[in-house]
Design a protein around this motif. Structure first.
Motif, mmCIF file in Angstrom:
data_model
loop_
_atom_site.group_PDB
_atom_site.id
_atom_site.type_symbol
_atom_site.label_atom_id
_atom_site.label_comp_id
_atom_site.label_asym_id
_atom_site.label_seq_id
_atom_site.Cartn_x
_atom_site.Cartn_y
_atom_site.Cartn_z
ATOM 1 N N VAL A 1 0.820 -1.210 0.000
ATOM 2 C CA VAL A 1 0.000 0.000 0.000
ATOM 3 C C VAL A 1 0.855 1.262 0.000
ATOM 4 O O VAL A 1 0.598 2.200 -0.770
ATOM 5 N N ILE A 2 1.877 1.317 0.861
ATOM 6 C CA ILE A 2 2.678 2.535 0.973
ATOM 7 C C ILE A 2 3.566 2.736 -0.250
ATOM 8 O O ILE A 2 3.731 3.854 -0.739
ATOM 9 N N THR A 3 4.135 1.644 -0.769
ATOM 10 C CA THR A 3 4.899 1.764 -2.011
ATOM 11 C C THR A 3 4.014 2.332 -3.114
ATOM 12 O O THR A 3 4.410 3.250 -3.851
ATOM 13 N N GLU A 4 2.813 1.806 -3.244
ATOM 14 C CA GLU A 4 1.899 2.301 -4.277
ATOM 15 C C GLU A 4 1.599 3.781 -4.062
ATOM 16 O O GLU A 4 1.549 4.564 -5.024
ATOM 17 N N ALA A 5 1.413 4.189 -2.820
ATOM 18 C CA ALA A 5 1.106 5.586 -2.530
ATOM 19 C C ALA A 5 2.277 6.494 -2.909
ATOM 20 O O ALA A 5 2.085 7.555 -3.523
ATOM 21 N N ILE A 6 3.503 6.096 -2.559
ATOM 22 C CA ILE A 6 4.672 6.920 -2.877
ATOM 23 C C ILE A 6 4.853 7.047 -4.384
ATOM 24 O O ILE A 6 5.053 8.140 -4.928
ATOM 25 N N VAL A 7 4.816 5.928 -5.085
ATOM 26 C CA VAL A 7 5.010 5.944 -6.540
ATOM 27 C C VAL A 7 3.902 6.758 -7.213
ATOM 28 O O VAL A 7 4.162 7.572 -8.108
ATOM 29 N N THR A 8 2.673 6.568 -6.774
ATOM 30 C CA THR A 8 1.553 7.320 -7.355
ATOM 31 C C THR A 8 1.755 8.812 -7.171
ATOM 32 O O THR A 8 1.549 9.606 -8.105
ATOM 33 N N GLY A 9 2.176 9.222 -5.977
ATOM 34 C CA GLY A 9 2.409 10.639 -5.726
ATOM 35 C C GLY A 9 3.539 11.195 -6.558
ATOM 36 O O GLY A 9 3.431 12.292 -7.135
ATOM 37 N N ALA B 1 -0.284 -7.729 -7.786
ATOM 38 C CA ALA B 1 -1.404 -6.892 -8.212
ATOM 39 C C ALA B 1 -1.026 -5.418 -8.194
ATOM 40 O O ALA B 1 -1.342 -4.665 -9.117
ATOM 41 N N VAL B 2 -0.307 -4.986 -7.137
ATOM 42 C CA VAL B 2 0.085 -3.579 -7.016
ATOM 43 C C VAL B 2 1.122 -3.221 -8.074
ATOM 44 O O VAL B 2 1.002 -2.197 -8.766
ATOM 45 N N SER B 3 2.162 -4.035 -8.206
ATOM 46 C CA SER B 3 3.210 -3.720 -9.176
ATOM 47 C C SER B 3 2.661 -3.699 -10.594
ATOM 48 O O SER B 3 3.015 -2.830 -11.402
ATOM 49 N N ALA B 4 1.776 -4.638 -10.917
ATOM 50 C CA ALA B 4 1.188 -4.670 -12.260
ATOM 51 C C ALA B 4 0.332 -3.432 -12.496
ATOM 52 O O ALA B 4 0.351 -2.842 -13.595
ATOM 53 N N ARG B 5 -0.417 -3.011 -11.486
ATOM 54 C CA ARG B 5 -1.271 -1.832 -11.622
ATOM 55 C C ARG B 5 -0.427 -0.578 -11.878
ATOM 56 O O ARG B 5 -0.772 0.252 -12.725
ATOM 57 N N LEU B 6 0.684 -0.444 -11.183
ATOM 58 C CA LEU B 6 1.544 0.720 -11.370
ATOM 59 C C LEU B 6 2.240 0.679 -12.724
ATOM 60 O O LEU B 6 2.421 1.719 -13.371
ATOM 61 N N ALA B 7 2.640 -0.509 -13.161
ATOM 62 C CA ALA B 7 3.296 -0.631 -14.468
ATOM 63 C C ALA B 7 2.346 -0.266 -15.596
ATOM 64 O O ALA B 7 2.750 0.339 -16.603
ATOM 65 N N VAL B 8 1.082 -0.623 -15.448
ATOM 66 C CA VAL B 8 0.075 -0.254 -16.453
ATOM 67 C C VAL B 8 -0.151 1.253 -16.436
ATOM 68 O O VAL B 8 -0.370 1.878 -17.483
ATOM 69 N N ALA B 9 -0.061 1.874 -15.254
ATOM 70 C CA ALA B 9 -0.356 3.300 -15.119
ATOM 71 C C ALA B 9 0.701 4.182 -15.764
ATOM 72 O O ALA B 9 0.401 5.287 -16.214
ATOM 73 N N SER B 10 1.960 3.699 -15.825
ATOM 74 C CA SER B 10 3.022 4.560 -16.347
ATOM 75 C C SER B 10 4.151 3.738 -16.941
ATOM 76 O O SER B 10 4.573 2.714 -16.365
ATOM 77 N N ALA B 11 4.677 4.223 -18.056
ATOM 78 C CA ALA B 11 5.835 3.585 -18.683
ATOM 79 C C ALA B 11 7.103 3.829 -17.873
ATOM 80 O O ALA B 11 8.140 3.209 -18.138
#
Length: 258
Positions: free
Chosen positions: A10-18, A37-47
């Motif tokens: 959760v916190i990794t996702e929050a930091i990267v998203t910010g 699930a988190v890593s895949a979601r972030l990879a889809v969100a940004s190159a």
């Protein structure tokens, strides 16, 4: 700058998203596969985000390496890794001390402990750091507010206070339940209380020179309703219960370090 994350929750996702929301930032992110699930979601969100299947690859490539694994598996994950002398390493692992981390890392890294909160995803979070690190203070200031603890004891106290999030929502839950019992709709009660507390938080930010005590008094007319409610809350043990809760969390954190 390339940021590496060993542990993707959760916190990794929050930091990267910010950080991805910062305009013009050319950051790169290398994430461990877990949680998939988190890593895949972030990879889809940004190159700018890549997933590594090997933690050593992350440690080798990262300019700033975040350790975000669970405390109970931290030693198992970290000890096999090779770190670079002088590498900037940020531990997000609750309760694990500097001394223990250095023992597991086995290299003379620049080690900082941090407690980011989920709102860094919206760049409105507050993050406590120890010890002082100018680069990381600037990084987390861009995600809201950065507070640097002067001592490890101060850092531990902030860590205990970070447990207030559930209590905050619990207070709102109780108040919303009371409003519903008076005939208000659940949706209306939640919208009203969210607006009230959001406004109070913004007022505190705008009037940062005033203590919470001064703000409470400023929002409480003598003999008025706000003064009455706090007086009843305090006399019924609310303030004492809150202090005891903080003390219990602090004791648990200290026990986990031994």
């Amino acid at each position: 700058m390339k940021f590496g994350f060993i542990g993707t929750g959760v916190i990794t996702e929050a930091i990267v998203t910010g950080l991805l929301k910062q305009e013009g930032a050319a950051h790169e992110f290398l994430l461990s596969e877990r949680s998939r699930a988190v890593s895949a979601r972030l990879a889809v969100a940004s190159a700018q985000v890549q997933i590594a299947t090997d933690n050593q690859e992350i440690a080798d490539q990262a300019d700033v390496l975040f350790l975000a694994v669970l405390p109970q598996v931290a030693e198992e994950v970290l000890q096999p890794l090779q770190f670079r002398a002088g590498q900037k390493v940020v531990s997000l692992i609750a309760t694990v001390t500097h001394e223990r981390l250095r023992e597991w890392i086995g290299a003379d890294v620049e080690l900082t402990r941090a407690i980011p909160l989920p709102a860094v995803a919206e760049r409105r979070g507050v993050t406590v750091l120890y010890p002082q690190d100018r680069v990381l203070s600037g990084l987390f200031a861009g995600l809201g507010t950065a507070v640097t603890a002067k001592t490890v004891e101060e850092f531990d106290a902030y860590a205990a206070a970070s447990a207030l999030m559930g209590t905050y929502f619990g207070v709102l839950e109780t108040a919303a339940g009371w409003l519903a019992a008076q005939g208000c709709s659940e949706e209306g009660a939640q919208a009203y209380l969210t607006g009230v507390f959001s406004g109070l938080a913004k007022r505190a930010e705008a009037d940062a020179g005033s203590s919470f005590s001064a703000l409470r008094e400023g929002h409480s007319t003598p003999g008025g309703l706000n003064e009455q409610l706090f007086r009843v809350f305090d006399s019924a043990g609310g303030s004492k219960a809150l202090t005891e809760g903080l003390e219990s969390v602090a004791a648990r954190l200290q026990a986990a370090k031994s």
